[in-house]
Motif scaffolding. Structure first.
Motif, PDB file in Angstrom:
ATOM      1  N   ASP A 106       0.227  -9.458   0.482  1.00  0.00           N
ATOM      2  CA  ASP A 106      -0.159  -8.201  -0.154  1.00  0.00           C
ATOM      3  C   ASP A 106       1.054  -7.505  -0.762  1.00  0.00           C
ATOM      4  O   ASP A 106       0.971  -6.923  -1.843  1.00  0.00           O
ATOM      5  CB  ASP A 106      -0.852  -7.297   0.858  1.00  0.00           C
TER       6      ASP A 106
ATOM      7  N   CYS B 160      -1.433  -0.111  -4.740  1.00  0.00           N
ATOM      8  CA  CYS B 160      -1.843  -1.520  -4.611  1.00  0.00           C
ATOM      9  C   CYS B 160      -1.605  -2.037  -3.199  1.00  0.00           C
ATOM     10  O   CYS B 160      -2.424  -2.781  -2.661  1.00  0.00           O
ATOM     11  CB  CYS B 160      -1.096  -2.373  -5.623  1.00  0.00           C
TER      12      CYS B 160
ATOM     13  N   CYS C 251      -3.951   0.131  -0.512  1.00  0.00           N
ATOM     14  CA  CYS C 251      -5.370  -0.176  -0.720  1.00  0.00           C
ATOM     15  C   CYS C 251      -5.625  -1.676  -0.600  1.00  0.00           C
ATOM     16  O   CYS C 251      -6.747  -2.091  -0.321  1.00  0.00           O
ATOM     17  CB  CYS C 251      -5.835   0.333  -2.078  1.00  0.00           C
ATOM     18  N   GLY C 252      -4.591  -2.477  -0.823  1.00  0.00           N
ATOM     19  CA  GLY C 252      -4.756  -3.923  -0.714  1.00  0.00           C
ATOM     20  C   GLY C 252      -4.978  -4.386   0.705  1.00  0.00           C
ATOM     21  O   GLY C 252      -5.574  -5.433   0.939  1.00  0.00           O
ATOM     22  N   THR C 253      -4.512  -3.610   1.660  1.00  0.00           N
ATOM     23  CA  THR C 253      -4.693  -3.993   3.054  1.00  0.00           C
ATOM     24  C   THR C 253      -6.027  -3.498   3.613  1.00  0.00           C
ATOM     25  O   THR C 253      -6.360  -3.791   4.750  1.00  0.00           O
ATOM     26  CB  THR C 253      -3.545  -3.437   3.924  1.00  0.00           C
TER      27      THR C 253
ATOM     28  N   GLY D 281      -9.023  -2.616  -1.835  1.00  0.00           N
ATOM     29  CA  GLY D 281      -7.910  -3.272  -2.503  1.00  0.00           C
ATOM     30  C   GLY D 281      -8.021  -3.341  -4.005  1.00  0.00           C
ATOM     31  O   GLY D 281      -7.035  -3.246  -4.716  1.00  0.00           O
TER      32      GLY D 281
ATOM     33  N   TYR E  67      -5.440  -2.226  -7.985  1.00  0.00           N
ATOM     34  CA  TYR E  67      -5.252  -3.240  -9.018  1.00  0.00           C
ATOM     35  C   TYR E  67      -5.916  -2.824 -10.324  1.00  0.00           C
ATOM     36  O   TYR E  67      -5.331  -2.960 -11.405  1.00  0.00           O
ATOM     37  CB  TYR E  67      -5.820  -4.582  -8.560  1.00  0.00           C
TER      38      TYR E  67
END
Length: 84
Positions: free
Chosen positions: A17, A42, A45-47, A51, A55
């Motif tokens: 990530d 990114c 929120c990616g974790t 997510g 992006y």
């Protein structure tokens, strides 16, 4: 053993990530935006389940880099003026 594999898996997911968020930070910087806040959008929120939000935010950024370059070219400097 299961706890060790869980911790190892979490480290791998976080590293992956981080790499993705770093790429999106570079993309935001190339588009002419401050990339640090987009890195955190990114990465954080990616974790989570959100997510895609960080992006998509970077993807939707307008490209300001070209506008800055065009402004610099359109302003003539005294060295560029032709001699009469």
């Amino acid at each position: 053993m299961a706890i060790l594999l869980s911790i190892l898996g979490a480290i791998i997911v976080l590293a992956f990530d981080y790499a993705i968020a770093k790429v999106f930070e570079d993309i935001a910087y190339q588009k002419g935006h401050d990339g640090k806040k987009y890195f955190w959008w990114c990465f954080c929120c990616g974790t989570t389940a959100l997510g895609i939000v960080g992006y998509l935010m970077v993807i939707a950024l307008p490209d300001r880099g070209k506008q800055i370059i065009e402004e610099k070219i359109s302003e003539p400097t005294p060295e560029e003026l032709p001699e009469i």
